[in-house]
Design a protein around this motif. Structure first.
Motif, PDB file in Angstrom:
ATOM      1  N   SER A   1       4.573  -4.047   9.632  1.00 24.92           N
ATOM      2  CA  SER A   1       3.986  -4.767   8.484  1.00 24.92           C
ATOM      3  C   SER A   1       2.940  -3.891   7.793  1.00 24.92           C
ATOM      4  O   SER A   1       2.791  -3.939   6.579  1.00 24.92           O
ATOM      5  CB  SER A   1       3.444  -6.122   8.910  1.00 24.92           C
ATOM      6  N   GLN A   2       2.232  -3.046   8.613  1.00 26.92           N
ATOM      7  CA  GLN A   2       1.281  -2.120   7.972  1.00 26.92           C
ATOM      8  C   GLN A   2       2.022  -1.118   7.091  1.00 26.92           C
ATOM      9  O   GLN A   2       1.609  -0.813   5.973  1.00 26.92           O
ATOM     10  CB  GLN A   2       0.459  -1.384   9.032  1.00 26.92           C
TER      11      GLN A   2
ATOM     12  N   CYS B   1      -8.637 -10.816   9.663  1.00 23.10           N
ATOM     13  CA  CYS B   1      -7.506 -11.759   9.588  1.00 23.10           C
ATOM     14  C   CYS B   1      -6.156 -11.137   9.941  1.00 23.10           C
ATOM     15  O   CYS B   1      -5.223 -11.845  10.325  1.00 23.10           O
ATOM     16  CB  CYS B   1      -7.447 -12.434   8.225  1.00 23.10           C
ATOM     17  N   SER B   2      -6.019  -9.816   9.791  1.00 27.43           N
ATOM     18  CA  SER B   2      -4.693  -9.223  10.018  1.00 27.43           C
ATOM     19  C   SER B   2      -4.483  -8.797  11.479  1.00 27.43           C
ATOM     20  O   SER B   2      -3.412  -8.290  11.823  1.00 27.43           O
ATOM     21  CB  SER B   2      -4.488  -8.023   9.098  1.00 27.43           C
ATOM     22  N   ILE B   3      -5.479  -8.985  12.352  1.00 27.98           N
ATOM     23  CA  ILE B   3      -5.302  -8.597  13.764  1.00 27.98           C
ATOM     24  C   ILE B   3      -4.396  -9.630  14.443  1.00 27.98           C
ATOM     25  O   ILE B   3      -4.690 -10.838  14.413  1.00 27.98           O
ATOM     26  CB  ILE B   3      -6.664  -8.541  14.502  1.00 27.98           C
TER      27      ILE B   3
ATOM     28  N   GLN C   1       4.612  -7.281  19.456  1.00 27.00           N
ATOM     29  CA  GLN C   1       3.661  -7.624  18.394  1.00 27.00           C
ATOM     30  C   GLN C   1       3.063  -6.384  17.748  1.00 27.00           C
ATOM     31  O   GLN C   1       2.861  -6.338  16.542  1.00 27.00           O
ATOM     32  CB  GLN C   1       2.538  -8.523  18.939  1.00 27.00           C
ATOM     33  N   LEU C   2       2.803  -5.361  18.619  1.00 32.31           N
ATOM     34  CA  LEU C   2       2.238  -4.131  18.054  1.00 32.31           C
ATOM     35  C   LEU C   2       3.245  -3.445  17.122  1.00 32.31           C
ATOM     36  O   LEU C   2       2.877  -2.909  16.080  1.00 32.31           O
ATOM     37  CB  LEU C   2       1.812  -3.182  19.183  1.00 32.31           C
TER      38      LEU C   2
ATOM     39  N   GLN D   1       3.864   0.894   1.904  1.00 28.43           N
ATOM     40  CA  GLN D   1       4.973   1.156   0.977  1.00 28.43           C
ATOM     41  C   GLN D   1       4.865   0.297  -0.270  1.00 28.43           C
ATOM     42  O   GLN D   1       5.132   0.740  -1.387  1.00 28.43           O
ATOM     43  CB  GLN D   1       6.303   0.880   1.675  1.00 28.43           C
ATOM     44  N   ASN D   2       4.443  -0.941  -0.047  1.00 25.87           N
ATOM     45  CA  ASN D   2       4.258  -1.852  -1.180  1.00 25.87           C
ATOM     46  C   ASN D   2       3.233  -1.297  -2.153  1.00 25.87           C
ATOM     47  O   ASN D   2       3.428  -1.312  -3.371  1.00 25.87           O
ATOM     48  CB  ASN D   2       3.767  -3.195  -0.648  1.00 25.87           C
ATOM     49  N   ALA D   3       2.150  -0.805  -1.570  1.00 27.30           N
ATOM     50  CA  ALA D   3       1.077  -0.249  -2.407  1.00 27.30           C
ATOM     51  C   ALA D   3       1.591   0.965  -3.172  1.00 27.30           C
ATOM     52  O   ALA D   3       1.323   1.126  -4.368  1.00 27.30           O
ATOM     53  CB  ALA D   3      -0.109   0.130  -1.533  1.00 27.30           C
ATOM     54  N   GLN D   4       2.410   1.792  -2.449  1.00 25.35           N
ATOM     55  CA  GLN D   4       2.970   2.977  -3.112  1.00 25.35           C
ATOM     56  C   GLN D   4       3.880   2.568  -4.265  1.00 25.35           C
ATOM     57  O   GLN D   4       3.832   3.135  -5.355  1.00 25.35           O
ATOM     58  CB  GLN D   4       3.777   3.807  -2.118  1.00 25.35           C
ATOM     59  N   LEU D   5       4.696   1.536  -3.940  1.00 22.27           N
ATOM     60  CA  LEU D   5       5.647   1.056  -4.955  1.00 22.27           C
ATOM     61  C   LEU D   5       4.905   0.543  -6.186  1.00 22.27           C
ATOM     62  O   LEU D   5       5.266   0.837  -7.328  1.00 22.27           O
ATOM     63  CB  LEU D   5       6.477  -0.070  -4.336  1.00 22.27           C
TER      64      LEU D   5
END
Ligand code: ADP
Length: 524
Positions: free
Chosen positions: A129-130, A78-80, A122-123, A135-139
Motif C-alpha cells: 500500500s505504501q 493512522c496508517s500503522i 500485514q507488513l 506510485q499514485n503520487a508519481q502518477l
C-alpha cells in the motif's frame, strides 16, 4: 525476507504474553519493543512510530479498542497497521476490532507460526500500500506535468495561430495596397502601347512591362485570396443564380481560349440541369476557371472537356419551413448534388505529385519550364470548395491527360423538382439511372439552344446507318440532314459529335430521346 529495520510494538498488560510474543518475533529478525499499558503504548508510538502494532484488547484503564481509535484519529499514526490480540473469540468482538481500524486478529493462546504468518502478511500489505501511495503520487505528478505541457502546447498553438492570422491579415492588407499602383502601371503600359510614336524597342519594353505586371497582379490576387482564406476572412455570398447562363458564359470563354491553342473544347451536359442553383457565383466561377485554365495550359493537343451532371436529388427538411408546412404543405428544400468534371488530353501528372500540387506554390515542372502560373490556383480552389463543403478529386495519367472533379450540394427551386417529377418521399439518384458513362445521353449544346429535330421519317436512314455502324453512311446522312434544313443545325451538331467519337449507340439513344416510343415506327 524480514527487513532488519522493521520495528514492531507489542502492547499487553500480561508480562508473560509480552515476553513470549517478543521472543517469537525476535527469532524472525524483527526489532521488537514492548508496552505494558495503553497509555505507555500511545507515548511510545508518538515518539518512535513502529511499522506494526500487536495490541491486546482487554487491558485495565485503557482497552485496546480505545488505543486503536486514538491512533487512527491521529494523521501521523493512522496508517500503522494494528493486529488485535485477545482471548475473546466472539464474532462481535472481532467485528468491533475491525470497525475501530484493526487489520487482523490473533486469538490467544498464540501459535508461533500463525503469529509470524499474520505479521508478515500485514507488513507485506503495508509495503504494497505504501508502494501504491508512492506510485499514485508519481502518477499524479506525471498527470500534472502532462496537463501543464498540454496547456503550454495549447497556448503555443494559439499563439502560432494568432501569429499566422496576423501574417495573413498583413499579407491581405499589403496585397490590397500593392494592387492599386499596379493597376496604374498596367493601365499606362496599355495606353502607351497604343502610341504610334513609340519605337519597336519601346513597344517591346512596354509589352514586357505589361506581361510582368499582369503576372504580378495575378500573384497578388492569388495571395490576397489565400491569405483571406487563411485569416478566415473569406466569406461566401451565395444567391440563386441562372445556372444555364453561368455555364454558357463559361463555355463560350473556354471555347475561345481552346481555339487559340487549336484544342477542341467539349461541353457535355450529362443530365437535365436545374435552371437555378443557390451558390456563390464568383467563387464557383473562380474554381472552374482555374481548373479549365490549367487543363488548357497543360494540354498541347487534343481536347479539354467540361461535363456537368446532377448525381442525385433529395428534399431537405427545413425547420422554419416545417412549421409553415402545416399551413402551406411545402416543408422541404430541394437539394441537388451537381458534379463538375474537367478532363484534358494533356501532359498528365505522375501519381506521386497528386497530393503535392494542392499545396501552395507547388508545381510539377521546374518553375523555369512551367507555363505561366503562380502555383496557388489549386490550393485556393481546394480551400474554396472546402468552404462550400466539397472536395476536389484527381485522376491522371502521364502523357494521356488528367481529370479533376468535384460534387456540390446546392439548393435548387422546387419548380425544377416538379418539372422532373422527383418523388417527394425519397431521394432520387439520377446517377443510378444513368448507369455507366457509355450509356449516357449526351447533349453537347448549350442549354438555351433550341433543338429542332427533323421529322421521324427523315431520320430513318440515319437510324439504320447508326444501327449498322456504317461510318460512311452515317456521315452522308448527317450531311444530307444539314443540307435539308439549316434549322436542324443544333441537332446535326449533336449527332456529328457522337459520330466523331464513333458513339453510334448514343446516336440511337439521342433519337430515342426525342421520339420516345415513336421510334418503334423506325424499327418496322
Ligand atoms: P499553376 O497552374 O498556377 O502552376 P495550380 O495550383 O493551379 O498552379 O497547379 C499546380 C500545378 O499542378 C501546376 O503547376 C501543374 O504542374 C499541375 N497541374 C494542375 N493542373 C494540371 C493539369 N490539368 N494537367 C497537368 N498538370 C496540372
Amino acid at each position: 525476507m524480514v527487513n532488519k529495520q522493521t520495528s514492531l510494538l507489542i502492547v499487553d498488560d500480561n508480562i508473560d504474553n509480552l515476553r513470549s510474543l517478543a521472543a517469537i518475533l525476535r527469532l524472525e529478525g524483527y526489532k521488537v519493543r514492548k508496552a505494558i499499558s495503553g497509555q505507555v503504548a500511545l507515548e511510545t508510538v508518538r515518539s518512535h512510530p513502529p511499522d506494526l502494532i500487536l495490541l491486546d484488547i482487554k487491558m485495565p484503564q485503557m482497552d485496546g479498542y480505545t488505543v486503536c481509535s486514538i491512533l487512527k484519529e491521529d494523521t501521523t499514526t493512522c496508517s500503522i497497521p494494528i493486529i488485535f490480540l485477545s482471548a475473546l473469540n466472539e464474532t462481535a468482538d472481532k467485528l468491533k476490532a475491525f470497525a475501530v481500524g484493526g487489520v487482523d486478529y490473533i486469538t490467544k493462546p498464540f501459535q508461533a507460526p500463525e503469529v509470524v504468518a499474520r505479521v508478515e502478511n500485514q507488513l507485506r500489505l503495508q509495503r504494497l500500500s505504501q508502494q501504491l501511495v508512492v506510485q499514485n503520487a508519481q502518477l499524479l505528478e506525471e498527470i500534472q506535468i502532462r496537463q501543464q505541457t498540454e496547456a503550454a502546447l495549447h497556448q503555443a498553438v494559439e499563439q502560432a495561430e494568432a501569429a499566422n492570422r496576423a501574417k495573413s491579415v498583413f499579407l491581405a492588407n499589403m496585397s490590397h495596397e500593392l494592387r492599386s499602383p499596379l493597376t496604374g502601371i498596367l493601365g499606362y503600359a496599355q495606353l502607351l502601347q497604343k502610341d504610334t510614336d513609340c519605337t519597336p524597342l519601346q513597344h517591346k519594353g512596354l509589352s514586357v512591362i505589361y506581361q510582368c505586371g499582369s503576372h504580378l497582379l495575378m500573384l497578388i490576387n492569388d495571395i490576397l485570396d489565400l491569405s483571406k482564406i487563411e485569416a478566415q476572412k473569406l466569406k461566401l455570398f451565395p444567391d440563386y443564380i441562372d445556372f444555364y447562363l453561368f455555364l454558357n458564359n463559361l463555355v463560350e470563354l473556354f471555347k475561345f481560349k481552346a481555339q487559340e491553342k487549336k484544342l477542341q473544347f467539349v461541353y457535355f451536359k450529362l443530365t437535365s440541369l436545374p435552371p437555378e442553383i443557390y451558390i456563390d457565383e464568383k467563387r464557383l466561377r473562380q474554381v472552374l476557371i482555374n481548373l479549365l485554365s490549367n487543363a488548357i495550359k497543360f494540354t498541347c493537343q487534343g481536347s479539354v472537356t467540361l461535363k456537368v451532371s446532377v448525381r442525385s436529388c433529395s428534399y431537405e427538411s427545413n425547420e422554419y419551413k416545417l412549421i409553415s408546412s402545416k399551413l402551406t404543405g411545402k416543408a422541404k428544400k430541394l437539394f441537388a448534388k451537381i458534379r463538375f468534371e474537367i478532363e484534358d488530353t494533356g501532359i498528365g501528372i505522375i501519381p506521386e505529385k497528386w497530393e503535392n500540387i494542392f499545396l501552395p506554390f507547388e508545381q510539377v515542372m521546374e518553375r523555369s519550364h512551367s507555363p505561366e502560373g503562380t502555383g496557388l490556383g489549386l490550393t485556393i480552389s481546394q480551400k474554396i470548395l472546402a468552404l462550400m463543403g466539397s472536395e476536389i478529386f484527381l485522376e491522371s495519367c502521364p502523357n494521356l491527360g488528367s481529370k479533376f472533379w468535384f460534387d456540390l450540394d446546392v439548393y435548387t427551386p422546387l419548380s425544377w423538382a416538379d418539372f422532373n417529377e422527383i418523388d417527394d418521399s425519397q431521394s432520387q439518384t439520377l446517377s443510378q439511372e444513368l448507369g455507366d458513362e457509355s450509356d449516357q445521353i449526351i447533349n453537347t449544346l448549350s442549354p438555351e439552344t433550341e433543338v429542332v429535330v427533323p421529322p421521324l421519317a427523315e431520320l430513318l436512314l440515319l437510324y439504320e446507318a447508326a444501327q449498322m455502324g456504317d461510318v460512311q453512311n452515317v456521315q452522308q446522312q448527317i450531311l444530307r440532314l444539314q443540307q435539308l434544313n439549316s434549322d436542324y443545325l443544333a441537332f446535326v451538331t449533336q449527332v456529328l459529335e457522337l459520330a466523331n467519337d464513333f458513339d453510334y449507340q448514343d446516336i440511337l439513344k439521342l433519337i430515342d430521346k426525342y421520339y420516345g416510343d415513336n421510334v418503334s415506327l423506325l424499327r418496322l
